[in-house]
Design a protein around this motif. Structure first.
Motif, mmCIF file in Angstrom:
data_model
loop_
_atom_site.group_PDB
_atom_site.id
_atom_site.type_symbol
_atom_site.label_atom_id
_atom_site.label_comp_id
_atom_site.label_asym_id
_atom_site.label_seq_id
_atom_site.Cartn_x
_atom_site.Cartn_y
_atom_site.Cartn_z
ATOM 1 N N GLY A 1 -29.779 41.790 84.048
ATOM 2 C CA GLY A 1 -30.830 40.829 84.362
ATOM 3 C C GLY A 1 -31.999 41.443 85.103
ATOM 4 N N GLU A 2 -33.128 40.769 85.031
ATOM 5 C CA GLU A 2 -34.353 41.279 85.634
ATOM 6 C C GLU A 2 -34.305 41.311 87.154
ATOM 7 N N ASP A 3 -33.487 40.423 87.768
ATOM 8 C CA ASP A 3 -33.473 40.379 89.222
ATOM 9 C C ASP A 3 -32.811 41.602 89.835
ATOM 10 N N VAL A 4 -32.110 42.392 89.036
ATOM 11 C CA VAL A 4 -31.583 43.657 89.543
ATOM 12 C C VAL A 4 -32.147 44.828 88.744
ATOM 13 N N GLY A 5 -33.307 44.624 88.212
ATOM 14 C CA GLY A 5 -34.014 45.742 87.607
ATOM 15 C C GLY A 5 -33.976 45.773 86.103
ATOM 16 N N GLY A 6 -33.214 44.884 85.485
ATOM 17 C CA GLY A 6 -33.181 44.849 84.030
ATOM 18 C C GLY A 6 -32.575 46.106 83.452
ATOM 19 N N ARG A 7 -33.442 47.042 83.045
ATOM 20 C CA ARG A 7 -32.971 48.305 82.502
ATOM 21 C C ARG A 7 -32.364 49.155 83.603
ATOM 22 N N GLY A 8 -31.548 50.104 83.211
ATOM 23 C CA GLY A 8 -30.941 51.001 84.175
ATOM 24 C C GLY A 8 -31.897 52.105 84.608
ATOM 25 N N PHE A 9 -31.392 52.992 85.450
ATOM 26 C CA PHE A 9 -32.157 54.079 86.052
ATOM 27 C C PHE A 9 -31.930 55.358 85.252
ATOM 28 N N ARG A 10 -33.014 56.082 85.008
ATOM 29 C CA ARG A 10 -32.939 57.324 84.243
ATOM 30 C C ARG A 10 -33.490 58.476 85.068
ATOM 31 N N CYS A 11 -32.721 59.551 85.128
ATOM 32 C CA CYS A 11 -33.169 60.784 85.774
ATOM 33 C C CYS A 11 -33.117 61.901 84.736
ATOM 34 N N ASP A 12 -34.245 62.568 84.502
ATOM 35 C CA ASP A 12 -34.320 63.640 83.511
ATOM 36 C C ASP A 12 -34.078 65.018 84.111
ATOM 37 N N GLY A 13 -33.567 65.069 85.346
ATOM 38 C CA GLY A 13 -33.247 66.362 85.946
ATOM 39 C C GLY A 13 -33.990 66.640 87.226
ATOM 40 N N SER A 14 -35.041 65.845 87.509
ATOM 41 C CA SER A 14 -35.791 65.998 88.752
ATOM 42 C C SER A 14 -35.699 64.705 89.551
ATOM 43 N N LEU A 15 -35.581 64.849 90.859
ATOM 44 C CA LEU A 15 -35.429 63.688 91.728
ATOM 45 C C LEU A 15 -36.217 63.892 93.007
ATOM 46 N N THR A 16 -36.719 62.789 93.526
ATOM 47 C CA THR A 16 -37.160 62.777 94.919
ATOM 48 C C THR A 16 -36.219 61.851 95.678
ATOM 49 N N VAL A 17 -35.803 62.272 96.859
ATOM 50 C CA VAL A 17 -34.921 61.456 97.689
ATOM 51 C C VAL A 17 -35.518 61.367 99.080
ATOM 52 N N SER A 18 -35.220 60.266 99.769
ATOM 53 C CA SER A 18 -35.753 60.087 101.122
ATOM 54 C C SER A 18 -34.788 59.261 101.944
ATOM 55 N N TRP A 19 -34.848 59.438 103.262
ATOM 56 C CA TRP A 19 -34.069 58.637 104.199
ATOM 57 C C TRP A 19 -34.772 58.612 105.534
ATOM 58 N N PRO A 20 -34.435 57.681 106.396
ATOM 59 C CA PRO A 20 -35.146 57.545 107.667
ATOM 60 C C PRO A 20 -34.989 58.776 108.557
ATOM 61 N N GLU A 21 -35.966 58.976 109.371
ATOM 62 C CA GLU A 21 -35.927 60.064 110.335
ATOM 63 C C GLU A 21 -34.721 59.874 111.261
ATOM 64 N N GLY A 22 -34.015 60.979 111.534
ATOM 65 C CA GLY A 22 -32.847 60.938 112.394
ATOM 66 C C GLY A 22 -31.532 60.834 111.639
ATOM 67 N N TRP A 23 -31.595 60.515 110.372
ATOM 68 C CA TRP A 23 -30.380 60.492 109.564
ATOM 69 C C TRP A 23 -30.212 61.872 108.934
ATOM 70 N N GLY A 24 -29.190 62.609 109.371
ATOM 71 C CA GLY A 24 -29.018 63.977 108.886
ATOM 72 C C GLY A 24 -28.606 64.061 107.429
ATOM 73 N N MET A 25 -27.637 63.222 107.014
ATOM 74 C CA MET A 25 -27.202 63.125 105.616
ATOM 75 C C MET A 25 -26.785 64.481 105.041
ATOM 76 N N LYS A 26 -26.174 65.330 105.866
ATOM 77 C CA LYS A 26 -25.888 66.684 105.425
ATOM 78 C C LYS A 26 -24.936 66.717 104.234
ATOM 79 N N ALA A 27 -23.886 65.903 104.255
ATOM 80 C CA ALA A 27 -22.938 65.913 103.139
ATOM 81 C C ALA A 27 -23.622 65.498 101.840
ATOM 82 N N VAL A 28 -24.565 64.565 101.922
ATOM 83 C CA VAL A 28 -25.307 64.145 100.737
ATOM 84 C C VAL A 28 -26.191 65.287 100.252
ATOM 85 N N ARG A 29 -26.884 65.929 101.201
ATOM 86 C CA ARG A 29 -27.752 67.051 100.823
ATOM 87 C C ARG A 29 -26.949 68.173 100.180
ATOM 88 N N ASP A 30 -25.777 68.457 100.740
ATOM 89 C CA ASP A 30 -24.943 69.518 100.173
ATOM 90 C C ASP A 30 -24.521 69.186 98.747
#
Length: 760
Positions: free
Chosen positions: A43-72
């Motif tokens: 449904g459109e209320d959750v974006g309709g179509r799915g998400f596509r990544c062709d091999g490149s991504l930008t990721v972000s998170w709030p300042e102060g969140w280390g997220m090391k395991a995610v980065r690794d």
């Protein structure tokens, strides 16, 4: 159309993710374990179509969140990842700080056509959201997905049911390498568990480095096995800190367990003056409960333990320190002048209260450092130590009592949570059906804050641990995260198994090889003609098959008999072997069932005792049903009685020339299972008058201290004596002897079958 799932789940195919000149690996919602609280798809209320990544991504998170395991993880994925700082343009995968309450470790995950957003109140909730996103990613991404992936459109709102969700890992009975401990941490993190209860000191090994007392690891870290080989090892301070940090990056708290006042023979081997006797002793190579414990009357021993705890606090930042407190025999204290003097000085009435005093001393010391103790439910016996948490393992009663006394409890009853137990004792279905917070524990000043599954390693070296822990730990992880509003629904277990199948594909990419979810097959033994039994091997799990063969005890070649589901005929004594096949693929599992087709199988049997309800052997016919016992006395084939003789009488149905009578007895003195003082055989033609045939006691020194588990055969040549009735009497040896840790307690007798072989 939007489908809203509340406290239920269906398996979904991956949704298409936009136009593409080439297909990309498809993510899916079918492998989400634990089950989220709410899933909205399509449904459109959750974006309709799915998400596509062709091999490149930008990721972000709030300042102060280390997220090391995610980065690794992202760094190892092969994706071209650009991390953007807070204030820059948000990434296509963006973690955002929520300004609304989301529940315990809560998060909201929203996958849309142009972005993925994980909303959380803090970094811990953010990591739980990442864990769910990782389970939606294509399994092959665990090995790398540089070309990208496609994900289904979905919104997930989720939070934890209980705050403490853990695994106890015993590294004392068998040492676990640091890299393996990290693998365990990775695996439990994927299931949203947040506690590693690290068992580091025991009778059989001390694994934690203590600078003030180096012999604890130099001497206490190693033992000589019965075959003369050496087993042992210990962690360096650097390795401990590294493991603690590694776990923290995955939002797992490491709680160390330093056993006291008992389970300390390794420490006493290093420093004999810590005990009441001062006697030198070796690090034991057997299991059980030992009389020698820390001396409660010695100020020097107390200073030692406080110094140890100082270094424990330096290595482990956890608020909780586990002190054990279980299985503490009081016999040394009862005869120790120093301990008795302590009791008199402190106004202590008995040795149980002395243990409470002992634990309070350590608890007060740790409280001065801002820490809190946790102990096994035995710490309640002399009065609850001040401020202590209780871990209930002998059922749920300890946890309930703790809540009534106003303290927090963690549940890990043997009935559902002991992963060292074989599958026939505790399978995945039983674990997943566990209710961690019974009604009797609700509405009191204290509360049950969580649960743990326990992996004790007396009989599980490192290479066997992963297959014992998983998938059963995953079942408990869902119980503790998702809660009974999900796990107790009708059909919940079947849905869990479907999701587990999908999760298993990810495990395979991670190199994790789980064990089976339960005993794959069961054997039904039925009457046949004289000296034979009919056998049917039934599947116990989904998609199970396999070939069946019989290995005679005469060392003849194995005989192919048929396949799972066939009716087979077995003559004589031997072992039925089932090579298990699941979904048409062979496994490394071979289930073995000792059997005996003999003249007494399924003939009329009378018992002169009431079998233990815990060890019926399968019922009143167990001693003449054709099934023999294995080396595991819990296998369901052994019948037992405590504190009395085991006597049975078998009617062969007609007068027959018997050639040999036999049975198997079980010896495991640490578990109070002893040999009978003698075995009496008698026979009869009419069933009224019995003539003695023989009396045996061939085990010699078996009643001397020898805690090894052993199956002892008893055979009697009858030389063609013609009889119709056979009586076997196992004479109880009386209470546990004086040298035993449970001296004066009634002993157990275990037998598997009264086998009657006739002359041909």
């Amino acid at each position: 159309m939007v489908q809203l799932l509340k406290f239920s789940f269906v398996i979904l195919l991956a949704l298409g993710c936009g136009s593409s000149s080439h297909p990309l690996p498809q993510g899916a919602l079918s492998g989400l374990v634990p089950q989220p609280q709410s899933v909205t798809t399509g449904g459109e209320d959750v974006g309709g179509r799915g998400f596509r990544c062709d091999g490149s991504l930008t990721v972000s998170w709030p300042e102060g969140w280390g997220m090391k395991a995610v980065r690794d993880w992202l760094d190892g994925s092969g994706l071209d990842v650009l991390q953007t700082a807070q204030g820059d343009a948000p990434g296509r995968i963006a973690w955002i700080r929520s300004n609304r309450p989301l529940g315990l470790e809560g998060y909201v995950l929203r996958i849309e056509s142009d972005r993925v957003v994980i909303e959380a109140e803090d970094e811990e909730g953010a990591f739980r959201g990442w864990t769910t996103l990782r389970q939606i990613l294509p399994p092959r991404c665990e090995q790398g997905c540089p070309r990208g992936f496609e994900l289904p459109a979905v919104q997930i709102e989720d939070h934890a049911y209980l705050a403490h969700r853990g695994l106890l890992l015993d590294c004392c009975r068998h040492f676990m390498q640091p890299a393996f401990v990290k693998r365990i941490i990775d695996a439990i993190a994927l299931q949203k568990m947040n506690v590693l209860h690290w068992h580091l000191t025991e009778d059989q090994g001390w694994r934690l480095p203590i600078q003030a007392y180096p012999k604890l690891t130099e001497v206490g870290g190693f033992r000589t096995e019965a075959d003369g080989t050496e087993h042992g090892g210990f962690y360096t301070r650097e390795e401990v800190r590294d493991i603690v940090e590694y776990a923290a990056e995955r939002h797992i708290q490491v709680i160390p367990e330093i056993e006291l006042p008992g389970h300390c023979r390794a420490a006493l081997a290093a420093y004999p003056w810590l005990g009441c006797s001062g006697e030198e002793m070796d690090v034991p190579n057997n299991w059980g409960v030992f009389k020698d414990v820390y001396c409660a009357g010695s100020d020097t021993t107390m200073r030692f333990l406080k110094a140890v705890m100082d270094e424990v606090c330096d290595l482990f930042p956890s608020e909780v320190i586990h002190i054990g407190g279980d299985e503490v025999p009081k016999v040394r204290w009862a005869s120790c002048e120093s301990c008795q003097r302590r009791m008199a000085e402190e106004g202590i009435a008995n040795e149980a209260e002395l243990q409470t005093w002992f634990v309070n001393e350590i608890g007060n010391h740790l409280a001065s450092k801002g820490r809190r103790i946790m102990g096994w439910d035995e710490i309640l016996e002399g009065g609850l130590p001040k401020g202590a948490m209780v871990q209930s393992w002998r059922g749920m009663e300890g946890a309930i009592e703790a809540t009534h006394q106003g303290t927090d409890a963690v549940v890990s009853p043997t009935s559902h949570c002991y992963l060292d137990y074989p599958l026939r004792s505790t399978d995945l279905k039983e674990v997943h059906g566990f209710i961690p917070v019974p009604d009797a524990a609700k509405g009191h000043r204290g509360s049950i804050v969580g649960g743990e599954c326990n992996m004790w390693t007396e009989r599980a070296p490192q290479d066997e641990v992963m297959g014992k822990v998983f998938p059963r730990a995953t079942g408990l992880a869902e119980v503790l995260w998702s809660g009974p509003q999900i796990t107790q629904l009708e059909g919940a277990y079947d849905g869990f198994l479907d999701r587990l199948d999908a999760l298993s594909r990810r495990w395979a990419e991670m190199g994790l090889q789980p064990g089976l979810e339960g005993v794959p097959v069961r054997v039904e033994v039925l009457p046949s003609t004289l000296g034979k039994v009919r056998v049917v091997v039934h599947p116990n799990l989904r998609n199970v098959g396999g070939m069946v063969s019989f290995e005679p005890s005469t060392n003849e070649a194995a005989q192919p008999l048929g396949k799972v589901g066939d009716t087979l005929v077995v003559a004589g004594r031997g072992t039925l072997v089932v090579d298990v096949v699941i979904r048409g693929r062979r496994t490394a599992v071979a289930e073995r069932f000792p059997l005996a087709g003999h003249a007494g199988a399924h003939q009329t049997l009378d018992l002169a005792f009431e079998p233990s309800s815990a060890y019926t052997g399968g019922g009143m016919q167990a001693l003449a049903d054709g099934r023999l016992g294995s080396s595991d006395f819990r296998d369901g084939a052994w019948q037992a009685v405590q504190g009395e003789d085991l006597t049975c009488t078998l009617d062969l149905g007609e007068s027959l020339p018997i050639e040999r009578l036999s049975t198997h007895l079980y010896l495991y003195q640490d578990a109070w299972i002893f040999m009978p003082s003698k075995v009496e055989w008698s026979v009869s033609i009419d069933g009224q008058t019995f003539e003695p045939l023989a009396t045996q006691a061939p085990w010699g020194d078996a009643l001397l201290p020898n805690p090894n588990q052993t199956v002892i055969p008893v055979n009697l040549s009858a030389k063609g004596v013609r009889v119709r009735h056979v009586r076997m009497r196992l004479v109880n040896p009386g209470p546990c002897p004086e040298w035993h840790a449970a001296a004066t307690e009634p002993t157990w007798l275990f037998a598997d079958e009264l086998v009657v072989e006739v002359a041909h």
